[in-house]
Design a protein around this motif. Structure first.
Motif, mmCIF file in Angstrom:
data_model
loop_
_atom_site.group_PDB
_atom_site.id
_atom_site.type_symbol
_atom_site.label_atom_id
_atom_site.label_comp_id
_atom_site.label_asym_id
_atom_site.label_seq_id
_atom_site.Cartn_x
_atom_site.Cartn_y
_atom_site.Cartn_z
ATOM 1 N N GLY A 206 0.835 -1.182 0.000
ATOM 2 C CA GLY A 206 0.000 0.000 0.000
ATOM 3 C C GLY A 206 0.874 1.238 0.000
ATOM 4 N N TRP A 207 0.278 2.357 -0.335
ATOM 5 C CA TRP A 207 0.987 3.638 -0.366
ATOM 6 C C TRP A 207 0.330 4.592 0.621
ATOM 7 C CZ3 TRP A 207 2.007 0.187 -3.913
ATOM 8 C CH2 TRP A 207 3.219 0.251 -4.612
ATOM 9 N N ASN B 89 -4.534 4.971 -12.289
ATOM 10 C CA ASN B 89 -4.454 3.678 -12.957
ATOM 11 C C ASN B 89 -3.521 2.762 -12.175
ATOM 12 O OD1 ASN B 89 -2.741 1.903 -14.939
ATOM 13 N ND2 ASN B 89 -4.725 2.167 -15.941
ATOM 14 N N ALA B 90 -2.338 3.242 -11.862
ATOM 15 C CA ALA B 90 -1.375 2.442 -11.109
ATOM 16 C C ALA B 90 -1.872 2.161 -9.698
ATOM 17 C CB ALA B 90 -0.019 3.154 -11.064
ATOM 18 N N LEU B 91 -2.526 3.154 -9.083
ATOM 19 C CA LEU B 91 -3.028 2.971 -7.726
ATOM 20 C C LEU B 91 -4.120 1.909 -7.679
ATOM 21 C CD1 LEU B 91 -2.789 3.987 -4.822
ATOM 22 C CD2 LEU B 91 -4.551 5.671 -5.341
ATOM 23 N N GLY B 92 -5.031 1.956 -8.632
ATOM 24 C CA GLY B 92 -6.085 0.946 -8.680
ATOM 25 C C GLY B 92 -5.536 -0.443 -8.952
ATOM 26 N N ASP C 214 6.090 3.880 -0.283
ATOM 27 C CA ASP C 214 6.759 5.158 -0.507
ATOM 28 C C ASP C 214 7.649 5.557 0.655
ATOM 29 O OD1 ASP C 214 4.686 7.279 1.176
ATOM 30 O OD2 ASP C 214 3.903 5.348 0.512
ATOM 31 N N VAL C 215 7.614 4.802 1.771
ATOM 32 C CA VAL C 215 8.432 5.103 2.952
ATOM 33 C C VAL C 215 9.616 4.130 2.952
ATOM 34 C CG1 VAL C 215 8.455 5.470 5.437
ATOM 35 C CG2 VAL C 215 6.335 5.808 4.149
#
Length: 292
Positions: free
Chosen positions: A38-39, A62-65, A123-124
């Protein structure tokens, strides 16, 4: 003078004995792994299935979905496969998912799968953090996963398996038993920082669905060829203990196009002799017993 960089700088390493074997005296250790990624809020993957990233700063829904499919749909299909095949795995889970999908994480833990902390979000990345921020990230992630699952994670793998120069030490100080942030060996080993110890469980990318299918465009079934080639070589030429970490993501092989290959990999592994299939944390506990 340039500083020497090392995954475990300043630590003392203890390798497994030459006659090390996996539980039950088995020579081949196979650790199936599942990643749920997850982001953070207002963040999204820097890559996606389209292969042509949007302009910097543009939210890529698009990438998130594409990634959200893993926790919404893929993981439930994967859990059904694992129940059908009667095996338990190590599952890499981002802390942010504990806030968004606590019921799903509870299902994973109740099925006996090992919860492996995978940072707060993809992202972390520890390599980008200073010491205070990294320690805070470890604690935040750990607490969120424990609250959702009822079990405190003892294993950690950073996004991209990309630690900072201090990650292993900080994890040891926070009570973690093992990390998977290195690819520098075939078997796990112990690492001591003063009075704190943590095990390193090296992994590999040779059987990982994301680079296999997304980056290199290979068909899912080619993963079976990789497995067969690995097995043929180690059975004929490797005299000592070996390990393999076939790894899938909920949003990649959790889809109908890849899940059948994942189940076939499990079937082939279960049919082997001289093989132990288990969770990485169990493998580390066995290693520690063998070194007593």
């Amino acid at each position: 003078m340039p500083q020497k960089l090392d995954v475990h700088a300043g630590a003392i390493e203890t390798l497994p004995p030459a006659d090390f074997r996996w539980p039950g005296g088995q020579r081949l250790g196979i650790f199936f792994r599942v990643a749920l990624e997850g982001w953070s809020d207002d963040q999204w993957p820097g890559f996606g299935p389209m292969g042509n990233p949007l302009k910097p700063g543009t939210p890529d829904l698009n990438a998130l979905g594409w990634v959200e499919y893993g926790i919404r749909r893929g993981i439930h299909r994967i859990l059904d496969v694992l129940e059908r095949q009667q095996i338990q795995t190590s599952m890499l889970v981002c802390g942010v998912l504990a806030e968004r999908y606590p019921e799903t994480l509870r299902r994973i833990a109740d099925a006996g799968h090992e919860i492996v902390a995978h940072s707060w979000g993809m992202d972390v990345i520890p390599a980008y953090l200073d010491e205070a921020a990294e320690r805070a990230n470890i604690r935040r992630t750990t607490e969120a996963l424990e609250q959702a699952c009822g079990v405190r994670p003892v294993g950690w793998i950073s996004p991209r398996a990309s630690p900072s120069v201090r990650t292993a030490r900080l994890l040891a100080e926070e009570g973690y038993e093992w990390h998977g942030d290195t690819m520098n060996d075939d078997l796990p080993y112990l690492v001591r920082f003063g009075d704190r110890e943590i095990a390193a469980f090296p992994g590999g990318m040779e059987m990982n669905d994301t680079p296999h299918a997304i980056r290199y465009g290979n068909a899912p079934r080619q993963m079976l060829e990789l497995f067969d080639d690995w097995l043929d070589f180690v059975q004929r030429h490797e005299p000592g203990a070996v390990r393999l970490n076939p790894s899938i993501h909920g949003h990649v092989f959790g889809r109908l196009s890849g899940i059948g290959v994942f189940e076939e990999l499990i079937r082939r592994a279960r049919a082997l002799d001289d093989t132990w299939i288990g969770r990485q944390g169990d493998g580390i506990r066995h290693l520690r017993q063998s070194l007593r």
